[in-house]
Design an enzyme around this catalytic site. Structure first.
Site, PDB file in Angstrom:
ATOM      1  N   SER A   1      -9.748   2.013   2.895  1.00 44.45           N
ATOM      2  CA  SER A   1      -8.858   2.725   2.029  1.00 44.45           C
ATOM      3  C   SER A   1      -7.837   1.843   1.309  1.00 44.45           C
ATOM      4  CB  SER A   1      -8.095   3.786   2.833  1.00 44.45           C
ATOM      5  OG  SER A   1      -7.213   3.181   3.757  1.00 44.45           O
TER       6      SER A   1
ATOM      7  N   LYS B   6       0.855  -1.197   0.000  1.00 49.74           N
ATOM      8  CA  LYS B   6       0.000   0.000   0.000  1.00 49.74           C
ATOM      9  C   LYS B   6       0.888   1.244   0.000  1.00 49.74           C
ATOM     10  CE  LYS B   6      -3.888   2.043   2.559  1.00 49.74           C
ATOM     11  NZ  LYS B   6      -4.739   1.952   3.772  1.00 49.74           N
TER      12      LYS B   6
ATOM     13  N   SER C  15      -9.930  -0.178   7.161  1.00 48.52           N
ATOM     14  CA  SER C  15      -9.324  -0.021   5.840  1.00 48.52           C
ATOM     15  C   SER C  15      -8.620  -1.246   5.278  1.00 48.52           C
ATOM     16  CB  SER C  15      -8.344   1.151   5.852  1.00 48.52           C
ATOM     17  OG  SER C  15      -9.041   2.359   5.780  1.00 48.52           O
TER      18      SER C  15
END
Lengths: 95, 486
Positions: free
Chosen positions: B153, B78, B177
């Site tokens: 997210s 990420k 997330s």
């Protein structure tokens, strides 16, 4: 409205942000709605309840104060938008 | 079978037996990325050349007999986790050109374990969002249906795993997330206990809630990644000095001794999508057949969790994001001739709308005259939410709930209404406030063919039980074997 346009402007100033008129309208409406929702917290009786700022109970993570390798100055400056003589360069501070 | 379809543990076996090489495996995944990235938009940076170099190094290690579980395994990271020499943007224009001079502890650990980094994956800007639509660069699409969001997210991480564009990925979870995008994309995601995985090098959003964790194709892989990233780190003063067990050791043990708690407030909540309710009921039946016992529990302060979170998280964010000022790194507005003006213009041009909204909200909640009413009150409610969990875990080992009230929603459906978007995190936020671990595991599909996830939560540092229950459930179901058609 839960938060006025003037308050949004004040808070934006504290946070070093600037908005145009349309943004001020939109943010005061949206943030106002969120604050109204957040008001539900007032339904909870919290008399005598200690606040929690951290979910795991750790205090004072001590370690020996020993010198270790650190970033080379030029490596640390590599992402600087502007630099001069091994320092970060900014626009003038005092106008 | 294509090599890119392999799980981490399957690829490890083939690498160890020298039936495939890390270079072949990496080439296969890079080829897959090239073929489907146009339809998924999961990646922000693809590091093909570097990945192949790492693969060659891994092949040498394996050739020399040094083959550990992640040696030669291609992963996605990420874009909120620092990778030395590899651009890290947090999906924000303000960090569009940021190349970290150091590795996050998890990046260092994975590379030392021989893993390969394919690149950096998309997310909501600074991890603020539930759909990956808040990315400053592009929205990511759900591999099961490109009209739908992948969740967020960590939407890039979950979509990349679901679409076989990596063998596994790292995400971060502040209010759901990792778990919510894993649920929406039909993959496994774990938010570890707060303090279990070092946050050093994780760009901070809400420091008392953020935690890094794995997103994988199955539970076995999730345990393998956790084995590599968990543990104390002197560079993160909130990381806990506590021994890390081998998370793979108990996977195959039975569930006869397990009591599963059903939180009344989660299961009776209005607004639960009927497909989600059906999938969770089905999961309960599967677990019952596996020998678990159920008990009803109550988490009475659940209705206040989202409100507490949307004070605490923005408050912490407003402080953490003060560092983006155009002085030391990131993008600078060059048109300003005073420092104050440069700060304002840099930040106003660099941050997206959701980030600004949360900075305003957080700054307001911390400002003079409002601190006690908002931040103080929310922190007290947080204590009550933690006590709810403590009490519930006196009666059970694991709590079972949906991950999200609905399957993935359509791109653009919730973008005008931040509050509706926030409420989709109702089942995941409490675990962050309490610091407990939570796992999302595939448990069904909606009538539209979109994945649905089951959430399991456990006591602090009891990831072991989540892995055991998750593994047994997975073996008794076949949802994790299903792949999106791309």
């Amino acid at each position: 409205m839960k938060i006025s346009k003037e308050e949004v402007l004040h808070v934006a100033n504290l946070a070093h942000l600037e908005f145009d008129e349309a943004e001020i309208d939109r943010f005061s409406e949206q943030v106002g709605k969120i604050l109204e929702y957040v008001d539900a917290l007032n339904q909870v009786d919290t008399t005598g309840i200690k606040p929690t700022s951290h979910a795991i109970f750790l205090t004072n993570a001590f370690r020996e104060d020993v010198p270790k390798a650190h970033l080379d100055r030029q490596v640390g400056l590599a992402n600087a938008p502007e630099q001069e003589d091994g320092c970060f360069l900014t626009p003038r501070v005092i106008g | 079978m294509n090599l890119y379809e392999l799980t981490i543990h399957e690829a490890h076996r083939l690498l160890q037996e020298k039936r495939i090489s890390a270079v072949e495996l990496t080439r296969s995944v890079l080829g897959r990325i090239e073929a489907v990235e146009g339809r998924v938009d999961a990646y922000l940076t693809i590091a093909a050349e570097k990945a192949l170099e790492q693969a060659m190094a891994a092949d040498k290690l394996i050739g020399a007999g040094d083959s550990r579980p992640l040696t030669g395994i291609p992963l996605a990271v990420k874009d909120v986790i620092c990778t030395r020499g590899l651009r890290t943007t947090c999906a924000s224009k303000i960090l569009a050109n940021f190349v970290p001079p150091y590795d996050a502890t998890v990046s260092e650990k994975l590379q030392k374990a021989g893993a390969i980094f394919l690149g950096k994956v998309n997310m909501d800007e600074f991890a603020m969002g539930s759909s990956t639509e808040n990315s400053g660069f592009k929205p990511t699409r759900n591999p099961w249906n490109p009209d739908y969001v992948p969740g967020g997210s960590s939407g890039g991480s979950a979509a990349a795993v679901a679409a076989d564009m990596c063998l596994g990925a790292l995400g971060s979870d502040t209010g759901g997330s990792i778990r919510q995008p894993a649920s929406h994309c039909g993959v496994v995601g774990l938010k570890p206990t707060y303090g279990r995985v070092s946050r050093y090098g994780l760009v901070a959003y809400a420091s008392s809630l953020d935690q890094i964790g794995p997103i994988t194709k199955d539970v076995t892989d999730c345990a393998l990644l956790m084995n590599a990233i968990a543990g104390h780190d002197s560079k993160d003063s909130t990381s806990v000095p506590r021994e890390v067990p081998d998370y793979s050791r108990n996977l195959k043990n039975g569930l006869d001794d397990i009591i599963v708690g059903l939180p009344r407030e989660y299961h009776d909540s209005g607004g639960l999508d009927p497909d989600v309710a059906r999938a969770v009921d089905n999961a309960k039946a599967v677990l019952k057949d596996l020998g678990v016992r159920f008990t009803d529990v109550s988490l009475p302060h659940t209705p206040y969790a989202v409100a507490a979170y949307y004070v605490i998280a923005p408050a912490e964010a407003s402080s953490n994001l003060a560092r983006y000022d155009g002085v030391r790194f990131g993008v600078r507005d060059k048109s300003s001739d005073s420092l104050q003006e440069m700060f304002r213009r840099t930040r106003s041009g660099g941050f997206g709308a959701e980030v600004k909204r949360r900075i305003i909200l957080g700054t307001y909640a911390l400002s003079a005259g409002y601190y006690d009413a908002y931040y103080g009150k929310a922190s007290q409610v947080r204590t009550l939410i933690m006590e709810d969990f403590k009490k519930a875990f006196e009666a059970c080992h694991v709590l079972l709930s949906p991950v999200a009230p609905t399957p993935a929603f359509k791109i653009g459906e919730n973008t005008d209404d931040p509050l509706t978007m926030y409420l989709s995190d109702i089942f995941t936020i409490p675990a962050n406030l309490a610091g407990i671990p939570g796992m999302s595991i595939p448990c069904g599909f909606s009538s539209k063919g979109l994945p649905i996830g089951l959430q399991l939560m456990a006591r602090h540092f009891d990831e072991d039980t989540l892995f055991k229950v998750g593994y047994n459930f997975e073996q008794a179901s076949d949802f994790h074997d299903k792949k999106p058609m791309l």
